[in-house]
Design a protein around this motif. Structure first.
Motif, PDB file in Angstrom:
ATOM      1  N   ARG A 167      -1.939  -1.732  -6.343  1.00 20.88           N
ATOM      2  CA  ARG A 167      -1.415  -2.763  -5.454  1.00 20.88           C
ATOM      3  C   ARG A 167      -0.964  -2.106  -4.149  1.00 20.88           C
ATOM      4  NH1 ARG A 167       2.948  -6.564  -8.034  1.00 20.88           N
ATOM      5  NH2 ARG A 167       4.105  -4.582  -8.155  1.00 20.88           N
ATOM      6  N   VAL A 168      -1.370  -2.700  -3.031  1.00 16.78           N
ATOM      7  CA  VAL A 168      -1.028  -2.174  -1.719  1.00 16.78           C
ATOM      8  C   VAL A 168       0.372  -2.650  -1.349  1.00 16.78           C
ATOM      9  CG1 VAL A 168      -1.649  -2.112   0.721  1.00 16.78           C
ATOM     10  CG2 VAL A 168      -3.444  -2.130  -1.028  1.00 16.78           C
ATOM     11  N   ASN A 169       1.233  -1.687  -1.015  1.00 18.05           N
ATOM     12  CA  ASN A 169       2.603  -1.968  -0.595  1.00 18.05           C
ATOM     13  C   ASN A 169       2.833  -1.233   0.724  1.00 18.05           C
ATOM     14  OD1 ASN A 169       5.264  -2.646  -0.350  1.00 18.05           O
ATOM     15  ND2 ASN A 169       5.966  -1.542  -2.176  1.00 18.05           N
ATOM     16  N   GLY A 170       2.701  -1.953   1.837  1.00 19.96           N
ATOM     17  CA  GLY A 170       2.753  -1.320   3.149  1.00 19.96           C
ATOM     18  C   GLY A 170       1.477  -0.550   3.396  1.00 19.96           C
ATOM     19  N   ASP A 171       1.612   0.792   3.643  1.00 16.41           N
ATOM     20  CA  ASP A 171       0.428   1.626   3.822  1.00 16.41           C
ATOM     21  C   ASP A 171       0.188   2.522   2.617  1.00 16.41           C
ATOM     22  OD1 ASP A 171       2.595   3.250   4.121  1.00 16.41           O
ATOM     23  OD2 ASP A 171       1.806   4.352   5.851  1.00 16.41           O
ATOM     24  N   LYS A 172       0.861   2.244   1.504  1.00 20.91           N
ATOM     25  CA  LYS A 172       0.695   3.025   0.291  1.00 20.91           C
ATOM     26  C   LYS A 172       0.326   2.111  -0.885  1.00 20.91           C
ATOM     27  CE  LYS A 172       3.876   6.694   1.716  1.00 20.91           C
ATOM     28  NZ  LYS A 172       5.062   7.499   1.347  1.00 20.91           N
ATOM     29  N   VAL A 173      -0.065   2.745  -1.984  1.00 25.49           N
ATOM     30  CA  VAL A 173      -0.445   1.983  -3.177  1.00 25.49           C
ATOM     31  C   VAL A 173       0.476   2.355  -4.326  1.00 25.49           C
ATOM     32  CG1 VAL A 173      -2.853   1.712  -2.529  1.00 25.49           C
ATOM     33  CG2 VAL A 173      -2.155   3.705  -3.852  1.00 25.49           C
ATOM     34  N   GLU A 174       0.600   1.413  -5.241  1.00 16.61           N
ATOM     35  CA  GLU A 174       1.362   1.638  -6.458  1.00 16.61           C
ATOM     36  C   GLU A 174       0.530   1.194  -7.651  1.00 16.61           C
ATOM     37  OE1 GLU A 174       4.900  -0.654  -6.222  1.00 16.61           O
ATOM     38  OE2 GLU A 174       3.878  -2.530  -5.780  1.00 16.61           O
ATOM     39  N   VAL A 175       0.740   1.836  -8.785  1.00 20.30           N
ATOM     40  CA  VAL A 175      -0.009   1.534 -10.006  1.00 20.30           C
ATOM     41  C   VAL A 175       0.733   0.445 -10.775  1.00 20.30           C
ATOM     42  CG1 VAL A 175      -0.888   2.438 -12.170  1.00 20.30           C
ATOM     43  CG2 VAL A 175      -0.953   3.854 -10.105  1.00 20.30           C
ATOM     44  N   LEU A 213      -4.652  -6.217  -3.785  1.00 21.37           N
ATOM     45  CA  LEU A 213      -5.095  -5.192  -4.728  1.00 21.37           C
ATOM     46  C   LEU A 213      -6.325  -4.487  -4.192  1.00 21.37           C
ATOM     47  CD1 LEU A 213      -4.763  -7.161  -8.092  1.00 21.37           C
ATOM     48  CD2 LEU A 213      -3.000  -5.872  -6.860  1.00 21.37           C
ATOM     49  N   VAL A 214      -6.466  -3.222  -4.547  1.00 22.91           N
ATOM     50  CA  VAL A 214      -7.612  -2.420  -4.112  1.00 22.91           C
ATOM     51  C   VAL A 214      -8.824  -2.804  -4.958  1.00 22.91           C
ATOM     52  CG1 VAL A 214      -8.537  -0.089  -3.875  1.00 22.91           C
ATOM     53  CG2 VAL A 214      -6.110  -0.524  -3.420  1.00 22.91           C
ATOM     54  N   SER A 215      -9.934  -3.104  -4.277  1.00 25.24           N
ATOM     55  CA  SER A 215     -11.164  -3.484  -4.969  1.00 25.24           C
ATOM     56  C   SER A 215     -12.246  -2.424  -4.873  1.00 25.24           C
ATOM     57  CB  SER A 215     -11.705  -4.806  -4.412  1.00 25.24           C
ATOM     58  OG  SER A 215     -12.040  -4.659  -3.034  1.00 25.24           O
ATOM     59  N   ASP A 216     -12.112  -1.461  -3.939  1.00 29.56           N
ATOM     60  CA  ASP A 216     -13.118  -0.411  -3.780  1.00 29.56           C
ATOM     61  C   ASP A 216     -12.436   0.830  -3.224  1.00 29.56           C
ATOM     62  OD1 ASP A 216     -15.503   0.917  -3.726  1.00 29.56           O
ATOM     63  OD2 ASP A 216     -16.183   0.036  -1.829  1.00 29.56           O
ATOM     64  N   GLY A 217     -12.805   2.005  -3.765  1.00 26.43           N
ATOM     65  CA  GLY A 217     -12.224   3.265  -3.319  1.00 26.43           C
ATOM     66  C   GLY A 217     -11.145   3.799  -4.225  1.00 26.43           C
ATOM     67  N   GLN A 218     -11.052   3.325  -5.471  1.00 25.31           N
ATOM     68  CA  GLN A 218      -9.980   3.746  -6.367  1.00 25.31           C
ATOM     69  C   GLN A 218     -10.137   5.182  -6.865  1.00 25.31           C
ATOM     70  OE1 GLN A 218     -11.806   0.948  -6.717  1.00 25.31           O
ATOM     71  NE2 GLN A 218     -10.670  -0.760  -7.615  1.00 25.31           N
ATOM     72  N   SER A 219     -11.332   5.754  -6.752  1.00 28.67           N
ATOM     73  CA  SER A 219     -11.559   7.078  -7.341  1.00 28.67           C
ATOM     74  C   SER A 219     -10.691   8.159  -6.715  1.00 28.67           C
ATOM     75  CB  SER A 219     -13.039   7.453  -7.211  1.00 28.67           C
ATOM     76  OG  SER A 219     -13.418   7.497  -5.842  1.00 28.67           O
ATOM     77  N   ARG A 220     -10.243   7.995  -5.473  1.00 33.20           N
ATOM     78  CA  ARG A 220      -9.437   9.016  -4.790  1.00 33.20           C
ATOM     79  C   ARG A 220      -7.953   8.663  -4.780  1.00 33.20           C
ATOM     80  NH1 ARG A 220     -12.001   9.583   0.985  1.00 33.20           N
ATOM     81  NH2 ARG A 220     -10.297  11.131   1.141  1.00 33.20           N
ATOM     82  N   LEU A 221      -7.603   7.580  -5.429  1.00 37.43           N
ATOM     83  CA  LEU A 221      -6.225   7.106  -5.337  1.00 37.43           C
ATOM     84  C   LEU A 221      -5.361   7.651  -6.465  1.00 37.43           C
ATOM     85  CD1 LEU A 221      -6.687   3.325  -4.389  1.00 37.43           C
ATOM     86  CD2 LEU A 221      -6.198   5.251  -2.872  1.00 37.43           C
ATOM     87  N   LYS A 222      -4.070   7.695  -6.180  1.00 33.85           N
ATOM     88  CA  LYS A 222      -3.036   7.932  -7.173  1.00 33.85           C
ATOM     89  C   LYS A 222      -1.775   7.231  -6.696  1.00 33.85           C
ATOM     90  CE  LYS A 222      -1.599  12.356  -5.170  1.00 33.85           C
ATOM     91  NZ  LYS A 222      -1.378  13.797  -5.441  1.00 33.85           N
ATOM     92  N   ALA A 223      -0.796   7.132  -7.537  1.00 31.72           N
ATOM     93  CA  ALA A 223       0.432   6.425  -7.179  1.00 31.72           C
ATOM     94  C   ALA A 223       1.067   7.050  -5.940  1.00 31.72           C
ATOM     95  CB  ALA A 223       1.412   6.439  -8.338  1.00 31.72           C
ATOM     96  N   GLY A 224       1.390   6.234  -4.928  1.00 26.54           N
ATOM     97  CA  GLY A 224       2.025   6.705  -3.707  1.00 26.54           C
ATOM     98  C   GLY A 224       1.065   7.167  -2.644  1.00 26.54           C
ATOM     99  N   ALA A 225      -0.257   7.126  -2.898  1.00 27.03           N
ATOM    100  CA  ALA A 225      -1.228   7.572  -1.899  1.00 27.03           C
ATOM    101  C   ALA A 225      -1.225   6.626  -0.706  1.00 27.03           C
ATOM    102  CB  ALA A 225      -2.613   7.658  -2.521  1.00 27.03           C
ATOM    103  N   ARG A 226      -1.428   7.229   0.521  1.00 26.00           N
ATOM    104  CA  ARG A 226      -1.501   6.430   1.741  1.00 26.00           C
ATOM    105  C   ARG A 226      -2.935   5.936   1.916  1.00 26.00           C
ATOM    106  NH1 ARG A 226      -1.585   7.177   7.454  1.00 26.00           N
ATOM    107  NH2 ARG A 226      -2.093   9.389   7.174  1.00 26.00           N
ATOM    108  N   VAL A 227      -3.069   4.679   2.275  1.00 21.56           N
ATOM    109  CA  VAL A 227      -4.398   4.081   2.361  1.00 21.56           C
ATOM    110  C   VAL A 227      -4.609   3.433   3.720  1.00 21.56           C
ATOM    111  CG1 VAL A 227      -4.564   3.649  -0.126  1.00 21.56           C
ATOM    112  CG2 VAL A 227      -3.583   1.904   1.366  1.00 21.56           C
ATOM    113  N   GLU A 228      -5.872   3.307   4.035  1.00 23.91           N
ATOM    114  CA  GLU A 228      -6.298   2.580   5.240  1.00 23.91           C
ATOM    115  C   GLU A 228      -7.233   1.464   4.789  1.00 23.91           C
ATOM    116  OE1 GLU A 228      -8.923   3.219   9.326  1.00 23.91           O
ATOM    117  OE2 GLU A 228      -8.563   4.900   7.967  1.00 23.91           O
ATOM    118  N   VAL A 229      -6.840   0.246   5.081  1.00 29.54           N
ATOM    119  CA  VAL A 229      -7.623  -0.908   4.631  1.00 29.54           C
ATOM    120  C   VAL A 229      -8.806  -1.098   5.561  1.00 29.54           C
ATOM    121  CG1 VAL A 229      -7.599  -3.384   4.195  1.00 29.54           C
ATOM    122  CG2 VAL A 229      -5.594  -1.991   3.634  1.00 29.54           C
TER     123      VAL A 229
END
Length: 388
Positions: A323-331, A355-371
């Motif tokens: 789940r995207v929370n600001g510019d980071k994700v949480e599990v 929620l993230v639908s593509d690109g989860q392979s590089r993610l972990k809890a607290g990772a910064r993301v660009e939508v």
């Protein structure tokens, strides 16, 4: 001594030069760069009513299919229908030579008339003997014999009437009528052929097309669900499709019917149960013997939380989403209540969550993301030129 000093001086110069060169050329201490954002695509959790379906492969069957056979021996004198013609129940299809049966019928009627005439005379004599027996004009034996004669002639008349009824039935068999409403199949005999009632091939078949049925098999685990659908006040909807696409989606819709019955036993060899659905088929898109894919609506989840299947990830013990929370994700752990090739119903999130639908392979809890934004839709032009 001079040479030793010179040598020492050269060594000192070399050492100083080496130290200076190392100071100039040594690599600078690297600086820690800020972690870059991971590009992802996202979707929003939607809330809607979602029907659940179960699918299987079925065979189209006619509710009534009759092979028309002669019930008496005789020559086929007339064929009154053509191959492929639609007929109604009771329509005259063909006739057989009936001259011999009509002669037998006339003979039986003549015998009945003779028996009735004899019976009439016997009844008159019986009445006379009864009156004479009061004054002992005739003996008791004569009266009893006359009574027996009357009874015999009544039985003979009844036998003659039965012969007439039998001849009439045989005569009706010379007119072959359609037992059901349907379509006439391919003819196997022509006019002038001698037909026997023992012929297994028959003249042709008449098959009912509308309404029509589809018989299909489902795993035995579906028995409680199907029993609930049969017992429901509203009939369960069943859709029939022409095959299935390679991506799992159904093909062309051929008809929409309802679940009509479940077989009275389960196949112990395959662990499947048979069921049947009935369809209205005015356009005749369903044809006997055709293989179709059926879909039955088994339930309706109201206000369900819906996401694409790519959103849900599989963990060691459970499912989860990012789940995207600001510019980071949480599990976020979730429960998957239903899933097919198009969507997943989940619990554990709220409607509107991103929620993230593509690109989860590089993610972990607290990772910064660009939508990432969705790419522009490619519109394909259709060439409407009419070719000669």
């Amino acid at each position: 001594m001079h040479i030793q000093r010179k040598t020492a001086l050269i060594a000192v110069v070399l050492v100083v030069s080496a130290i200076a060169l190392w100071a100039v050329t040594r690599p600078a201490k690297p600086r820690l760069a800020a972690p870059s954002a991971i590009p992802v695509r996202v979707v929003n959790v939607t809330q809607q009513d979602v029907p659940r379906f179960v699918s299987g492969i079925g065979t189209v069957l006619s509710l009534h299919s009759v092979v028309v056979r002669p019930q008496v021996d005789g020559i086929l004198t007339r064929l009154l229908v053509k191959e492929g013609q639609w007929v109604k129940a009771g329509d005259l299809l063909a006739t057989l030579d009936d001259r011999s049966i009509r002669a037998s019928l006339d003979q039986a009627r003549a015998q009945l008339g003779e028996s009735q005439a004899q019976l009439q005379v016997a009844l008159v004599n019986l009445k006379r003997y009864k009156a004479l027996s009061v004054d002992d004009g005739v003996s008791k034996q004569t009266y009893d014999q006359q009574q027996a004669l009357v009874n015999q002639l009544k039985a003979t008349a009844q036998g003659n009437q039965a012969a007439i009824d039998s001849a009439q039935v045989q005569l009706s068999y010379t007119q072959i009528r359609s037992p059901v409403s349907g379509r006439v199949g391919i003819r196997t005999v022509d006019e002038g052929n001698f037909l026997r009632s023992s012929d297994a091939q028959g003249l042709f078949s008449v098959t009912q097309i509308d309404p029509i049925a589809v018989e299909f098999s489902l795993p035995q685990q579906m028995l409680p669900t199907l029993q609930g659908l049969i017992a429901a006040p509203e009939k369960a909807s069943v859709d029939a499709y022409l095959g299935a696409d390679t991506d799992g989606h159904t093909g062309d819709l051929l008809g929409r019917g309802h679940l009509s019955l479940i077989d009275n036993q389960i196949n112990s060899t395959t662990g499947t149960l048979r069921a049947k659905a009935e369809f209205s088929n005015p356009a005749q898109r369903l044809w006997p013997g055709q293989l179709v894919t059926i879909k039955i609506q088994t339930a309706l989840d109201k206000n369900a939380l819906v996401v694409p299947p790519t959103v849900v990830q599989r963990g060691l013990d459970s499912h989860f989403v990012y789940r995207v929370n600001g510019d980071k994700v949480e599990v976020v752990p979730v429960q998957v209540t239903y899933q097919n090739s198009d969507l997943s119903l989940i619990q554990g999130v709220q409607a509107g969550d991103v929620l993230v639908s593509d690109g989860q392979s590089r993610l972990k809890a607290g990772a910064r993301v660009e939508v990432l934004k969705e790419p522009p839709q490619v519109i394909q032009t259709v060439d409407a030129t009419v070719q000669p």
